[in-house]
Design a protein around this motif. Structure first.
Motif, PDB file in Angstrom:
ATOM      1  N   PHE A   1       0.794  -1.220   0.000  1.00 14.17           N
ATOM      2  CA  PHE A   1       0.000   0.000   0.000  1.00 14.17           C
ATOM      3  C   PHE A   1       0.832   1.278   0.000  1.00 14.17           C
ATOM      4  O   PHE A   1       0.438   2.286  -0.580  1.00 14.17           O
ATOM      5  CB  PHE A   1      -0.922   0.034   1.228  1.00 14.17           C
ATOM      6  CG  PHE A   1      -1.571  -1.292   1.528  1.00 14.17           C
ATOM      7  CD1 PHE A   1      -2.343  -1.948   0.569  1.00 14.17           C
ATOM      8  CD2 PHE A   1      -1.411  -1.901   2.756  1.00 14.17           C
ATOM      9  CE1 PHE A   1      -2.934  -3.169   0.849  1.00 14.17           C
ATOM     10  CE2 PHE A   1      -1.994  -3.119   3.043  1.00 14.17           C
ATOM     11  CZ  PHE A   1      -2.759  -3.768   2.084  1.00 14.17           C
ATOM     12  N   THR A   2       1.983   1.246   0.674  1.00 10.41           N
ATOM     13  CA  THR A   2       2.763   2.461   0.818  1.00 10.41           C
ATOM     14  C   THR A   2       4.197   2.127   1.190  1.00 10.41           C
ATOM     15  O   THR A   2       4.471   1.091   1.793  1.00 10.41           O
ATOM     16  CB  THR A   2       2.161   3.375   1.906  1.00 10.41           C
ATOM     17  OG1 THR A   2       2.939   4.569   2.004  1.00 10.41           O
ATOM     18  CG2 THR A   2       2.147   2.684   3.262  1.00 10.41           C
ATOM     19  N   SER A   3       5.105   3.028   0.839  1.00  5.22           N
ATOM     20  CA  SER A   3       6.489   2.917   1.305  1.00  5.22           C
ATOM     21  C   SER A   3       6.815   4.003   2.315  1.00  5.22           C
ATOM     22  O   SER A   3       7.927   4.056   2.837  1.00  5.22           O
ATOM     23  CB  SER A   3       7.459   3.008   0.120  1.00  5.22           C
ATOM     24  OG  SER A   3       7.299   4.246  -0.550  1.00  5.22           O
ATOM     25  N   ALA A   4       5.839   4.895   2.602  1.00  2.00           N
ATOM     26  CA  ALA A   4       6.036   5.974   3.574  1.00  2.00           C
ATOM     27  C   ALA A   4       5.582   5.480   4.945  1.00  2.00           C
ATOM     28  O   ALA A   4       4.392   5.265   5.176  1.00  2.00           O
ATOM     29  CB  ALA A   4       5.258   7.211   3.167  1.00  2.00           C
ATOM     30  N   VAL A   5       6.530   5.310   5.834  1.00  4.94           N
ATOM     31  CA  VAL A   5       6.251   4.643   7.112  1.00  4.94           C
ATOM     32  C   VAL A   5       6.877   5.442   8.250  1.00  4.94           C
ATOM     33  O   VAL A   5       8.002   5.957   8.131  1.00  4.94           O
ATOM     34  CB  VAL A   5       6.832   3.205   7.107  1.00  4.94           C
ATOM     35  CG1 VAL A   5       6.696   2.561   8.475  1.00  4.94           C
ATOM     36  CG2 VAL A   5       6.132   2.360   6.051  1.00  4.94           C
ATOM     37  N   ALA A   6       6.157   5.534   9.377  1.00  8.33           N
ATOM     38  CA  ALA A   6       6.698   6.073  10.626  1.00  8.33           C
ATOM     39  C   ALA A   6       6.584   4.999  11.693  1.00  8.33           C
ATOM     40  O   ALA A   6       5.528   4.368  11.828  1.00  8.33           O
ATOM     41  CB  ALA A   6       5.934   7.324  11.056  1.00  8.33           C
ATOM     42  N   TYR A   7       7.653   4.793  12.425  1.00  8.23           N
ATOM     43  CA  TYR A   7       7.651   3.779  13.487  1.00  8.23           C
ATOM     44  C   TYR A   7       7.312   4.424  14.823  1.00  8.23           C
ATOM     45  O   TYR A   7       7.962   5.399  15.227  1.00  8.23           O
ATOM     46  CB  TYR A   7       9.011   3.084  13.560  1.00  8.23           C
ATOM     47  CG  TYR A   7       9.256   2.178  12.384  1.00  8.23           C
ATOM     48  CD1 TYR A   7       8.853   0.849  12.412  1.00  8.23           C
ATOM     49  CD2 TYR A   7       9.874   2.659  11.234  1.00  8.23           C
ATOM     50  CE1 TYR A   7       9.068   0.019  11.328  1.00  8.23           C
ATOM     51  CE2 TYR A   7      10.081   1.834  10.134  1.00  8.23           C
ATOM     52  CZ  TYR A   7       9.679   0.513  10.196  1.00  8.23           C
ATOM     53  OH  TYR A   7       9.875  -0.304   9.111  1.00  8.23           O
ATOM     54  N   LEU A   8       6.294   3.897  15.483  1.00 11.20           N
ATOM     55  CA  LEU A   8       5.967   4.377  16.814  1.00 11.20           C
ATOM     56  C   LEU A   8       7.081   3.987  17.777  1.00 11.20           C
ATOM     57  O   LEU A   8       7.621   2.886  17.695  1.00 11.20           O
ATOM     58  CB  LEU A   8       4.638   3.789  17.288  1.00 11.20           C
ATOM     59  CG  LEU A   8       3.389   4.128  16.460  1.00 11.20           C
ATOM     60  CD1 LEU A   8       2.148   3.581  17.140  1.00 11.20           C
ATOM     61  CD2 LEU A   8       3.257   5.629  16.232  1.00 11.20           C
ATOM     62  N   GLU A   9       7.407   4.885  18.677  1.00 12.69           N
ATOM     63  CA  GLU A   9       8.422   4.611  19.681  1.00 12.69           C
ATOM     64  C   GLU A   9       7.763   4.089  20.952  1.00 12.69           C
ATOM     65  O   GLU A   9       6.538   4.104  21.102  1.00 12.69           O
ATOM     66  CB  GLU A   9       9.258   5.860  19.937  1.00 12.69           C
ATOM     67  CG  GLU A   9      10.049   6.288  18.709  1.00 12.69           C
ATOM     68  CD  GLU A   9      11.025   7.408  18.974  1.00 12.69           C
ATOM     69  OE1 GLU A   9      11.172   7.814  20.150  1.00 12.69           O
ATOM     70  OE2 GLU A   9      11.656   7.882  18.010  1.00 12.69           O
TER      71      GLU A   9
END
Length: 608
Positions: free
Chosen positions: A199-207
């Protein structure tokens, strides 16, 4: 362990949820389910067993909702039944959960005292009821989740959807990974970037401690204190990897055959092949020469990679190395010399016990270096130095290419340590680096023995018990061979240092006992031959894994000999890993077990 996916989409999301759950199968699971909103009403579909069972349920009873959550469950609390499968729902909220709520019993007692009736044996149902009770008391979904998160003890990743809220998805993490994916008019939650890759390559990882409130246009991330925070959006490379079996029967076999390529990729990253030198980051926060000691913590196969590295570090760098199973290290309260180096090894970078060991080491003044396959993982983010293994996604639960790539990184580190401490000179470094450069070629030669090994596996599959023996760096490979055979074929197998044979295990040896001996022709080969003679004298069925010189000088009848090329001793663990992998693989195939997803096992163990 387990997999989570959440989607705020433009079209019916059930097919996308199912596709993402298939990409998370490598984590291990025993049931699965999805929940969506149908005209504002929560509807669930769940099934015991493999995803094909859930797929059949969805084919009979399709879902049209444009918002949904999905889950592959690995049972911790309660049997792997449809009733215990996620999502769990109560009073207008549905939740999926990866991890363990450690205080669920006291929370359950509290809720039951208020008249709440539980329908499952899981810890997760407590979360659904806690949020549901808050909403019944007039709290908004965001307020309800924010109020209950501080009450949960343990490791968890959570995703919530709410009845009547077609544009709201909430996720939270503490100890278990969770990522946010950004689309165009769509938003996603997932256990890792592989699940989000279609779906996407834009990802943010929750800390650690973060929770996220998503609608189709944006996300608000709050930290554990409830303050709005920013987490960087990165471009994930997960979609660049083709996660399919290709022409191979199983993912595991495909990954075994990828080893020449991925080991070459990894060594090329850490070795200056033109000049015969190790190439590490220039900004290491420590001086090899001044390190007082090295500690290594890991679990499972990664622990065995660390055990192999202990031999290398002590031989090349003459430095004391402590190696621990992470689940033991985290509770042993071991004293640590300030300024030491802690190396943590993990394929996923999310292994709970290894992460806890990392944090303990940091609290005790250690430099922390992570050898991981996922450079965006929690372990990578919390370490001072990250040494990625560059193996690409590994789908088979039994680690293969991750192991050899870990060995390649650790060997490179050990050579650098030896050079930095003055125990090897430039000529030694050049010799060792050139040996490392040859590893992919020798691994490829080992793969050519697959047909011979498949024949050996036919007889091995009839054995109730198997011993593996080795000395030096062949001892960890013996342990790895036994581990692989156990987890894939369910045959009881044990690995021993060959010198320990007469201290107990020899009592098990008889005419029905296969004994796999890992014995390259090295400086301790004759010692291992003596142990083989003890086995032969008691009728044990020897399967000898050696090289051309070793086969020539064995002088003992074996039921089978697997002959590898003569090769530099430094790289024998990388090459000898291949036949023990193939022995386990073909024995499991012969026995008809689920090679890629062995029973009761998970790929990424993100809880204790």
């Amino acid at each position: 362990m387990c997999g989570i996916i959440g989607i705020l989409g433009k079209n019916p999301v059930a097919p996308q949820l199912l596709d993402s759950l298939k990409r998370l199968e490598y984590r291990g699971y025993d049931s699965a389910g999805v929940a969506t909103l149908e005209n504002g009403v929560l509807v669930r579909r769940r099934a015991e067993g493999k995803l094909r069972n859930l797929e059949a349920v969805l084919a009979r009873e399709p879902l049209q909702g444009r918002i949904g959550i999905g889950h592959t469950r690995w049972a911790t609390h309660g049997a792997p039944t449809e009733v215990n499968a996620h999502p769990h729902a109560s009073d207008g909220v549905a939740v999926v959960h990866n991890g363990i709520i450690e205080n669920f019993r006291e929370l359950r007692v509290e809720l039951e005292a208020r008249g709440v009736v539980f329908s499952t044996q899981t810890d997760t149902e407590v979360v659904a009821h806690l949020v549901g009770q808050q909403m019944k008391a007039g709290k908004s979904p965001v307020e309800a989740v924010g109020n209950i998160l501080p009450r949960l003890r343990g490791a968890f990743a959570l995703a919530f959807v709410f009845e009547g809220n077609d544009d709201l998805l909430i996720g939270a993490r503490k100890g278990s990974p969770l990522a946010v994916g950004y689309g165009e008019g769509e938003m996603y939650l997932g256990s890792d970037a592989i699940a989000l890759a279609p779906f996407t390559s834009a990802v943010a990882y929750l800390e650690e401690g973060d929770w996220a409130i998503l609608d189709r246009q944006s996300v608000e991330i709050r930290d554990e204190a409830g303050l709005v925070v920013h987490r960087p959006v990165i471009q994930s490379t997960a979609s660049a990897f083709l996660v399919d079996k290709g022409n191979h029967r199983h993912f595991m076999l495909k990954e075994i055959y990828e080893q020449p390529e991925v080991v070459a990729r990894t060594t090329a990253h850490y070795l200056d092949m033109a000049n015969g030198k190790v190439r590490l980051p220039a900004d290491l926060p420590f001086d090899w020469a001044k390190l007082p000691r090295i500690s290594i913590a890991a679990c499972g196969t990664a622990y065995l990679a660390g055990l192999t590295a202990k031999y290398w570090f002590e031989r090349f760098a003459r430095i004391q190395v402590d190696i621990d199973i992470a689940s033991e290290f985290r509770y042993r309260e071991t004293p640590m010399v300030p300024g030491g180096l802690m190396i943590v090894v993990s394929q996923s970078g999310e292994t709970a016990d290894t992460l806890a060991s990392l944090r303990y080491a940091k609290e005790n003044g250690q430099h922390v270096l992570a050898v991981v396959n996922v450079p965006t993982s929690t372990i990578a983010r919390e370490s001072h130095i990250v040494m990625p293994t560059l193996g690409g996604p590994e789908i088979g639960v039994a680690s293969t290419k991750a192991f050899t790539c870990q060995l390649a990184v650790l060997a490179s580190l050990a050579i650098a340590a030896g050079k930095g401490r003055g125990f090897i000179d430039e000529a030694d470094e050049d010799r060792l680096v050139r040996a490392m450069m040859e590893a992919p070629r020798y691994i490829n030669e080992a793969l050519k023995l697959e047909g011979h090994i498949a024949q050996i596996a036919k007889s091995l599959s009839k054995a109730p018990n198997v011993l593996y023996l080795g000395r030096g760096t062949s001892y960890p490979i013996a342990l790895e061979g036994a581990l692989k055979l156990k987890e894939l074929s369910y045959i009881h197998a044990e690995g021993y240092a060959a010198g320990e044979l007469k201290h107990g295990p020899i009592a098990l040896v008889d005419e029905a006992m296969p004994v796999v001996v890992i014995a390259p022709y090295d400086r301790i080969y004759e010692k291992t031959v003596s142990n083989m003679q003890e086995v032969a004298a008691r009728g044990g069925q020897i399967i000898l894994v050696t090289d051309e010189k070793g086969a020539e000088h064995a002088g003992i009848d074996s039921i089978a000999t697997i002959v590898l090329p003569d090769l530099p001793s430094t790289i024998t663990p990388l090459v000898y890993a291949v036949p023990v992998q193939l022995i386990a693989y073909h024995t499991a195939v012969e026995m008809g077990t689920d090679v890629d997803q062995p029973r009761n096992l998970a790929k990424s163990v993100t809880v204790e």
